[in-house]
Design an enzyme around this catalytic site. Sequence first.
Site, short mmCIF file in Angstrom:
data_model
loop_
_atom_site.label_atom_id
_atom_site.label_comp_id
_atom_site.label_asym_id
_atom_site.label_seq_id
_atom_site.Cartn_x
_atom_site.Cartn_y
_atom_site.Cartn_z
N ASP A 187 0.81 -1.22 0.00
CA ASP A 187 0.00 0.00 0.00
C ASP A 187 0.84 1.27 0.00
O ASP A 187 0.42 2.31 0.53
CB ASP A 187 -0.96 0.03 1.21
CG ASP A 187 -1.88 -1.17 1.22
OD1 ASP A 187 -2.26 -1.64 0.13
OD2 ASP A 187 -2.23 -1.64 2.33
N LYS A 216 2.08 2.14 -5.03
CA LYS A 216 2.69 1.55 -6.24
C LYS A 216 1.87 1.83 -7.48
O LYS A 216 2.39 2.12 -8.55
CB LYS A 216 2.83 0.02 -6.08
CG LYS A 216 3.71 -0.42 -4.94
CD LYS A 216 3.68 -1.92 -4.77
CE LYS A 216 2.36 -2.46 -4.30
NZ LYS A 216 1.95 -2.08 -2.95
N GLY A 257 -4.66 -4.28 -3.68
CA GLY A 257 -5.65 -3.22 -3.87
C GLY A 257 -4.88 -2.01 -4.34
O GLY A 257 -4.14 -1.40 -3.57
N HIS A 258 -4.97 -1.70 -5.60
CA HIS A 258 -4.13 -0.66 -6.22
C HIS A 258 -5.00 0.50 -6.69
O HIS A 258 -5.84 0.34 -7.57
CB HIS A 258 -3.36 -1.27 -7.40
CG HIS A 258 -2.30 -2.25 -6.98
ND1 HIS A 258 -1.55 -2.97 -7.86
CD2 HIS A 258 -1.86 -2.60 -5.74
CE1 HIS A 258 -0.69 -3.73 -7.18
NE2 HIS A 258 -0.87 -3.52 -5.89
N GLN A 263 1.91 -6.04 -3.27
CA GLN A 263 2.37 -6.17 -1.89
C GLN A 263 3.67 -5.35 -1.70
O GLN A 263 3.80 -4.31 -2.31
CB GLN A 263 2.58 -7.65 -1.50
CG GLN A 263 1.28 -8.44 -1.35
CD GLN A 263 0.63 -8.81 -2.67
OE1 GLN A 263 1.24 -9.46 -3.50
NE2 GLN A 263 -0.61 -8.42 -2.86
P1 GDP Z 1 -0.71 0.39 -3.58
O1 GDP Z 1 -1.33 -0.89 -3.11
O2 GDP Z 1 0.75 0.44 -3.25
O3 GDP Z 1 -0.96 0.69 -5.01
O4 GDP Z 1 -1.38 1.54 -2.70
P2 GDP Z 1 -2.94 1.68 -2.31
O5 GDP Z 1 -3.70 2.10 -3.51
O6 GDP Z 1 -3.42 0.47 -1.58
O7 GDP Z 1 -2.87 2.80 -1.21
C1 GDP Z 1 -2.32 4.04 -1.45
C2 GDP Z 1 -3.38 5.10 -1.14
O8 GDP Z 1 -2.75 6.36 -1.04
C3 GDP Z 1 -4.40 5.24 -2.23
O9 GDP Z 1 -5.63 5.65 -1.66
C4 GDP Z 1 -3.83 6.35 -3.11
O10 GDP Z 1 -4.83 7.07 -3.84
C5 GDP Z 1 -3.23 7.24 -2.07
N1 GDP Z 1 -2.04 8.00 -2.47
C6 GDP Z 1 -1.03 7.62 -3.31
N2 GDP Z 1 -0.08 8.56 -3.34
C7 GDP Z 1 -0.48 9.54 -2.50
C8 GDP Z 1 0.11 10.78 -2.07
O11 GDP Z 1 1.21 11.15 -2.45
N3 GDP Z 1 -0.61 11.52 -1.17
C9 GDP Z 1 -1.82 11.11 -0.69
N4 GDP Z 1 -2.43 11.90 0.19
N5 GDP Z 1 -2.39 9.97 -1.07
C10 GDP Z 1 -1.72 9.19 -1.96
P1 IMO Z 2 -0.99 -4.16 -2.25
O1 IMO Z 2 -0.54 -4.73 -3.57
C1 IMO Z 2 -0.96 -4.55 2.07
C2 IMO Z 2 -0.94 -8.61 3.67
C3 IMO Z 2 -2.18 -9.08 4.42
C4 IMO Z 2 -1.52 -10.06 5.39
C5 IMO Z 2 -0.42 -10.69 4.54
C6 IMO Z 2 -0.82 -12.03 3.91
O2 IMO Z 2 -2.26 -3.41 -2.31
O3 IMO Z 2 0.12 -3.40 -1.60
P2 IMO Z 2 -2.40 -12.67 1.86
O4 IMO Z 2 -3.86 -12.41 1.64
O5 IMO Z 2 -1.50 -12.12 0.80
O6 IMO Z 2 -2.11 -14.12 2.14
O7 IMO Z 2 -2.08 -11.90 3.23
O8 IMO Z 2 -0.13 -9.77 3.51
N1 IMO Z 2 -1.23 -8.10 2.31
C7 IMO Z 2 -1.18 -6.82 1.97
N2 IMO Z 2 -0.97 -5.72 2.73
N3 IMO Z 2 -1.12 -4.43 0.75
C8 IMO Z 2 -1.30 -5.52 -0.03
O9 IMO Z 2 -1.32 -5.46 -1.37
C9 IMO Z 2 -1.39 -6.78 0.59
N4 IMO Z 2 -1.59 -8.03 0.14
C10 IMO Z 2 -1.48 -8.84 1.19
O10 IMO Z 2 -2.79 -8.01 5.08
O11 IMO Z 2 -0.88 -9.36 6.43
MG MG Z 3 -2.86 -1.54 -1.82
#
Ligand code: GDP
Ligand code: IMO
Ligand code: MG
Length: 433
Positions: A13, A16, A40-41, A224
């Site tokens: 999270d 990416k 969750g991207h 991840q």
């Molecule tokens: P990922 O799994 O690494 O792609 O990240 P996620 O989408 O799960 O979580 C990142 C969250 O931060 C999302 O809600 C993005 O829209 C938000 N986000 C990404 N970059 C920034 C930033 O520079 N500032 C803020 N405030 N939010 C951001």
């Molecule tokens: P993105 O790509 C954050 C964590 C779960 C748990 C561990 C194992 O959005 O960054 P799993 O379901 O993979 O067997 O769970 O990994 N986890 C993540 N945490 N972002 C993710 O994906 C994750 N995918 C799995 O919370 O601790």
């Molecule tokens: Mg994510």
Amino acid sequence: MNNTVVVGAQWGDEGKAKITDLLAQYADVIIRYQGGCNAGHTVVVNNETYKFHLIPSGVLYDNKFCFIGAGTVIHPETFLKETQELIERGVNLSSLKISPLATITLPYHIDIDGISENSAKQVKIGTTKKGIGPTYSDKIGRYGLKIQDLYDEELLNSRLDAILPLKNKILEKVYNSKTYSKEEMLDYCKKYAEIFRPYVCLDWVEKLSTALKEDKKILFEGAQGIMLDIDYGTYPFVTSSNPIGGGAATGSGVGPTHIDNVIGVTKAYVTRVGEGPFITELTDETGEKIRNIGGEFGTTTGRPRRCGWFDAVLSRYCVLVGGLTQMAITKIDVFNDFDELKVCVAYKDTRDGKIYKDYPTNINMHKYLEPVYETFKGWKTDISGAKSLEELPENARIYLNKLEELVGIPVKIISVGPDREQTIILDNPFKKK
Ligand code: GDP
Ligand code: IMO
Ligand code: MG
């Protein structure tokens, strides 16, 4: 050749997807190399939000070859839902392709993940319950089904004959769970074979070989994060694949000699969802403040994310095992209203006072470690509109310089908000000669 991997350099999270989407406009090929719908991207473009689980975050541009690689696991229902939703929103999926070597998450993988997580006898990992561990276990144990198996009736029959009796015994006797008949599984496989059909890329070897020969730009999207890597993360509190930079090679079919840059995406602080050690975790109101301002709630599960200060020890470890060449720092705007910020520069063992500058991989001793912090002044200014390094307040630049110095690689991208436009690119890997 400027092929680039985007990898999460914390516990997932990190943002990416935002960085992948941003760089995808300059790339020709975008490959998701591991993980499944546990990811969750989030991508935000002109106030429109897209949440991807299986589909590469480069799909919003037309005419890019978006490839879901062999290292991934694909949950058919999620794939169907995600593609339907994107098509309804007008996204063109004609260049989206799946590797025939990707492994399928079957209904019993989800059942087993849920039951294991809820069982008092097993270590609680806090998984996403998307069947990830059970699918990868079957892949490694050679009890998995690959996408290509769906199109060979004889092979599918014999695979199911080999897999199902054993799987049903385990489901019934170990998990006290429902079993699956062969007819039921065949129907399921036939249904999804048709749904996958337009996306399956049978000539992926030719496509990727040609892309390399023609010096096309390839962007690899990790899911991840390095600290969730099955080999190098905080085992067993990890996922079941290899998010590290090296995973891009094994998971995509493009070997390591074709990779030039590995961008470690790193939040200006650290978050983690699920169980496991987290040395800089803040369980006080500061952690709460970061969670609320940063909107730190899981994209896939909605769970509150644990929050803490930036950990340079952990980041240095990620540089080593992830092969990082540069950092993209995200969410620095979350600190707009903080008087001071802390950065962990070392760990101290509370038993004997020993200082660790290098990350100790034995997580059993993490409970004895406490962070050694350096403190920095906040900037108390809204930086979410900054378009260049010069537009950032001095204290924000001091903070970023310190992160570079402590982690030992340069910061090349600074993200100051969720939108594609809210990014300062200091160096674009695809714009080099
Ligand atoms: P990922 O799994 O690494 O792609 O990240 P996620 O989408 O799960 O979580 C990142 C969250 O931060 C999302 O809600 C993005 O829209 C938000 N986000 C990404 N970059 C920034 C930033 O520079 N500032 C803020 N405030 N939010 C951001
Ligand atoms: P993105 O790509 C954050 C964590 C779960 C748990 C561990 C194992 O959005 O960054 P799993 O379901 O993979 O067997 O769970 O990994 N986890 C993540 N945490 N972002 C993710 O994906 C994750 N995918 C799995 O919370 O601790
Ligand atoms: Mg994510």
